[in-house]
Design a protein around this motif. Sequence first.
Motif, PDB file in Angstrom:
ATOM      1  N   ALA A  75      -4.192 -20.509 -26.360  1.00 38.38           N
ATOM      2  CA  ALA A  75      -5.498 -21.035 -26.736  1.00 38.38           C
ATOM      3  C   ALA A  75      -5.822 -22.113 -25.694  1.00 38.38           C
ATOM      4  O   ALA A  75      -4.908 -22.644 -25.049  1.00 38.38           O
ATOM      5  N   PRO A  76      -7.094 -22.441 -25.495  1.00 40.03           N
ATOM      6  CA  PRO A  76      -7.429 -23.472 -24.498  1.00 40.03           C
ATOM      7  C   PRO A  76      -6.764 -24.816 -24.805  1.00 40.03           C
ATOM      8  O   PRO A  76      -6.584 -25.181 -25.964  1.00 40.03           O
ATOM      9  N   ARG A  77      -6.381 -25.517 -23.754  1.00 37.18           N
ATOM     10  CA  ARG A  77      -5.858 -26.883 -23.799  1.00 37.18           C
ATOM     11  C   ARG A  77      -4.483 -26.992 -24.440  1.00 37.18           C
ATOM     12  O   ARG A  77      -4.166 -27.974 -25.116  1.00 37.18           O
ATOM     13  N   THR A  78      -3.651 -25.969 -24.235  1.00 40.51           N
ATOM     14  CA  THR A  78      -2.312 -26.012 -24.818  1.00 40.51           C
ATOM     15  C   THR A  78      -1.213 -25.983 -23.749  1.00 40.51           C
ATOM     16  O   THR A  78      -0.044 -25.807 -24.071  1.00 40.51           O
ATOM     17  N   GLY A  79      -1.595 -26.140 -22.481  1.00 43.21           N
ATOM     18  CA  GLY A  79      -0.606 -26.109 -21.400  1.00 43.21           C
ATOM     19  C   GLY A  79      -0.761 -24.901 -20.494  1.00 43.21           C
ATOM     20  O   GLY A  79       0.162 -24.525 -19.778  1.00 43.21           O
ATOM     21  N   THR A  80      -1.952 -24.298 -20.505  1.00 40.01           N
ATOM     22  CA  THR A  80      -2.198 -23.074 -19.731  1.00 40.01           C
ATOM     23  C   THR A  80      -1.957 -23.273 -18.230  1.00 40.01           C
ATOM     24  O   THR A  80      -1.252 -22.486 -17.595  1.00 40.01           O
ATOM     25  N   ALA A  81      -2.546 -24.327 -17.667  1.00 39.51           N
ATOM     26  CA  ALA A  81      -2.439 -24.546 -16.217  1.00 39.51           C
ATOM     27  C   ALA A  81      -0.987 -24.800 -15.817  1.00 39.51           C
ATOM     28  O   ALA A  81      -0.521 -24.337 -14.771  1.00 39.51           O
ATOM     29  N   TRP A  82      -0.266 -25.511 -16.662  1.00 40.10           N
ATOM     30  CA  TRP A  82       1.155 -25.812 -16.389  1.00 40.10           C
ATOM     31  C   TRP A  82       1.975 -24.523 -16.421  1.00 40.10           C
ATOM     32  O   TRP A  82       2.781 -24.265 -15.530  1.00 40.10           O
ATOM     33  N   LEU A  83       1.744 -23.697 -17.438  1.00 40.76           N
ATOM     34  CA  LEU A  83       2.469 -22.425 -17.545  1.00 40.76           C
ATOM     35  C   LEU A  83       2.153 -21.521 -16.352  1.00 40.76           C
ATOM     36  O   LEU A  83       3.047 -20.882 -15.789  1.00 40.76           O
ATOM     37  N   LEU A 103      -0.370 -23.018  -4.494  1.00 46.93           N
ATOM     38  CA  LEU A 103      -0.696 -24.058  -5.475  1.00 46.93           C
ATOM     39  C   LEU A 103      -1.080 -25.375  -4.816  1.00 46.93           C
ATOM     40  O   LEU A 103      -1.678 -26.247  -5.456  1.00 46.93           O
ATOM     41  N   LEU A 104      -0.766 -25.516  -3.521  1.00 48.77           N
ATOM     42  CA  LEU A 104      -1.125 -26.751  -2.820  1.00 48.77           C
ATOM     43  C   LEU A 104      -2.606 -26.798  -2.459  1.00 48.77           C
ATOM     44  O   LEU A 104      -3.177 -27.871  -2.291  1.00 48.77           O
ATOM     45  N   PHE A 105      -3.221 -25.601  -2.339  1.00 52.57           N
ATOM     46  CA  PHE A 105      -4.638 -25.625  -1.947  1.00 52.57           C
ATOM     47  C   PHE A 105      -5.548 -24.811  -2.870  1.00 52.57           C
ATOM     48  O   PHE A 105      -6.739 -24.674  -2.615  1.00 52.57           O
ATOM     49  N   ARG A 106      -4.970 -24.258  -3.946  1.00 52.58           N
ATOM     50  CA  ARG A 106      -5.804 -23.580  -4.943  1.00 52.58           C
ATOM     51  C   ARG A 106      -5.331 -24.011  -6.321  1.00 52.58           C
ATOM     52  O   ARG A 106      -4.136 -24.134  -6.557  1.00 52.58           O
ATOM     53  N   MET A 107      -6.260 -24.241  -7.241  1.00 54.12           N
ATOM     54  CA  MET A 107      -5.841 -24.716  -8.555  1.00 54.12           C
ATOM     55  C   MET A 107      -5.176 -23.594  -9.345  1.00 54.12           C
ATOM     56  O   MET A 107      -5.403 -22.414  -9.057  1.00 54.12           O
ATOM     57  N   PRO A 108      -4.334 -23.933 -10.355  1.00 56.27           N
ATOM     58  CA  PRO A 108      -3.592 -22.903 -11.088  1.00 56.27           C
ATOM     59  C   PRO A 108      -4.474 -21.776 -11.644  1.00 56.27           C
ATOM     60  O   PRO A 108      -4.070 -20.615 -11.630  1.00 56.27           O
ATOM     61  N   HIS A 109      -5.691 -22.099 -12.108  1.00 52.87           N
ATOM     62  CA  HIS A 109      -6.561 -21.050 -12.663  1.00 52.87           C
ATOM     63  C   HIS A 109      -7.089 -20.112 -11.579  1.00 52.87           C
ATOM     64  O   HIS A 109      -7.580 -19.027 -11.875  1.00 52.87           O
ATOM     65  N   ASP A 110      -7.006 -20.545 -10.326  1.00 52.66           N
ATOM     66  CA  ASP A 110      -7.425 -19.671  -9.226  1.00 52.66           C
ATOM     67  C   ASP A 110      -6.267 -18.818  -8.713  1.00 52.66           C
ATOM     68  O   ASP A 110      -6.480 -17.804  -8.061  1.00 52.66           O
ATOM     69  N   VAL A 111      -5.039 -19.250  -8.987  1.00 51.56           N
ATOM     70  CA  VAL A 111      -3.882 -18.470  -8.508  1.00 51.56           C
ATOM     71  C   VAL A 111      -3.508 -17.388  -9.516  1.00 51.56           C
ATOM     72  O   VAL A 111      -3.116 -16.301  -9.141  1.00 51.56           O
ATOM     73  N   VAL A 112      -3.622 -17.716 -10.804  1.00 54.83           N
ATOM     74  CA  VAL A 112      -3.384 -16.717 -11.852  1.00 54.83           C
ATOM     75  C   VAL A 112      -4.716 -16.511 -12.574  1.00 54.83           C
ATOM     76  O   VAL A 112      -5.161 -17.360 -13.321  1.00 54.83           O
ATOM     77  N   PRO A 113      -5.375 -15.377 -12.312  1.00 53.51           N
ATOM     78  CA  PRO A 113      -6.731 -15.173 -12.846  1.00 53.51           C
ATOM     79  C   PRO A 113      -6.751 -14.926 -14.357  1.00 53.51           C
ATOM     80  O   PRO A 113      -5.739 -14.537 -14.943  1.00 53.51           O
ATOM     81  N   PHE A 114      -7.907 -15.178 -14.952  1.00 56.20           N
ATOM     82  CA  PHE A 114      -8.122 -14.883 -16.367  1.00 56.20           C
ATOM     83  C   PHE A 114      -8.608 -13.442 -16.530  1.00 56.20           C
ATOM     84  O   PHE A 114      -9.533 -13.017 -15.836  1.00 56.20           O
ATOM     85  N   MET A 115      -8.011 -12.722 -17.444  1.00 56.86           N
ATOM     86  CA  MET A 115      -8.405 -11.342 -17.728  1.00 56.86           C
ATOM     87  C   MET A 115      -9.897 -11.244 -18.065  1.00 56.86           C
ATOM     88  O   MET A 115     -10.577 -10.311 -17.653  1.00 56.86           O
ATOM     89  N   GLU A 116     -10.393 -12.239 -18.808  1.00 57.09           N
ATOM     90  CA  GLU A 116     -11.791 -12.204 -19.261  1.00 57.09           C
ATOM     91  C   GLU A 116     -12.789 -12.330 -18.122  1.00 57.09           C
ATOM     92  O   GLU A 116     -13.957 -11.999 -18.282  1.00 57.09           O
ATOM     93  N   LEU A 117     -12.342 -12.873 -16.975  1.00 55.77           N
ATOM     94  CA  LEU A 117     -13.318 -13.215 -15.941  1.00 55.77           C
ATOM     95  C   LEU A 117     -13.060 -12.583 -14.580  1.00 55.77           C
ATOM     96  O   LEU A 117     -13.942 -12.553 -13.754  1.00 55.77           O
ATOM     97  N   ASP A 118     -11.853 -12.109 -14.340  1.00 49.44           N
ATOM     98  CA  ASP A 118     -11.588 -11.734 -12.952  1.00 49.44           C
ATOM     99  C   ASP A 118     -10.582 -10.599 -12.771  1.00 49.44           C
ATOM    100  O   ASP A 118      -9.479 -10.796 -12.272  1.00 49.44           O
ATOM    101  N   HIS A 119     -10.970  -9.385 -13.162  1.00 47.01           N
ATOM    102  CA  HIS A 119     -10.082  -8.228 -13.017  1.00 47.01           C
ATOM    103  C   HIS A 119      -9.775  -7.957 -11.540  1.00 47.01           C
ATOM    104  O   HIS A 119      -8.663  -7.619 -11.183  1.00 47.01           O
ATOM    105  N   ALA A 120     -10.792  -8.077 -10.698  1.00 45.71           N
ATOM    106  CA  ALA A 120     -10.645  -7.709  -9.282  1.00 45.71           C
ATOM    107  C   ALA A 120      -9.581  -8.567  -8.609  1.00 45.71           C
ATOM    108  O   ALA A 120      -8.736  -8.068  -7.857  1.00 45.71           O
TER     109      ALA A 120
END
Length: 331
Positions: A75-83, A103-120
């Motif tokens: 769920a949002p705000r439970t440690g997603t970026a850390w995981l 991870l040094l130049f892209r944020m965690p949400h950009d390195v591991v994409p969200f299924m809801e937003l970025d299949h490609a």
Amino acid sequence: MESHFDSHVEQHNEDEFQKSFKEMISTLPKGNSWGLPDHLYQYQDFWFTSPFLQGVLLAQQQFEAQPTDIILSSAPRTGTAWLKSLTFATITRTSYDDSTTPLLFRMPHDVVPFMELDHAHFSANRHLGIPLLATHAPYSFLPTSIIDSGCKIIYICRDPKDTFVSMYHICTRYAKSQNTQPIELDEAFELFCEGVSWYGPYWDHVLGYWKASLEHPDKFMFLKYEEMNEDTVLYLKKLAEFMGCPFSTEEQQKGVPEKIIKMCSFENLSNLEVNKSGIHREGQGNLEIQNKIYFRKGKVGDWKNYLTPKMATQLDQITQQKLSSSGLSLN
């Protein structure tokens, strides 16, 4: 190779989907938006913003899971970026080290994409041998291909008091960045208790994955933020083993797990330039968000600075009541 005909059919299907989604969403109950620019809509007992609901429903139709995929759910705000950081750094540790990792130049949400937003983006990652995909979708919303493929699912949850406080703060900071009126703490608290929150009710979200983890223990890893925080080395080793890339004795002697933990620590990530000044989903309208908004404190028990004893008791009672027969405790 995809023919012109295939892409034409795909476009037609996409247009049909958009049309039916617009019609469907206009019939759904609307909830308080927590000061965000987009309404919350209730669909099959959970609350979503429109782009995320659309993404989840599209993924149900289109996403083809492979047995080797690893789904990071939360769920949002439970440690997603850390995981995301810990799993990404662990899986890619033979390709990168702590001075070359993306991870040094892209944020965690950009390195591991969200299924809801970025299949490609995920397809490209999978091609590179990085099988990680994230989702905030409740368990009952996961595409059947994820369940049928037998791929692995890692779920992280957190004390509802800290989850609420963190959610309130991200909504407030995001509202300010969008020049909309932030929500008051008391109002947000009542909504959270009623289950009207992003991907909420929170307890139902947690319970869906908890029950599934009891039924399929070999395919599930169920984590608690507080326990991971308490002994991160132990849990990182468990994660590596579960993902099929355990740390060798030599790696452990060289302190590789500790290096990954240090690199993925809140202090380190939040101080990287990309996470101080970068923008996530740039150019995507309401979905665009400053990276720094995601990084607040990451502390266990920070709720004590914001909730009155009465509020804390109220949330604890709801949690106890909701989880009473499940064998799970979150406090």
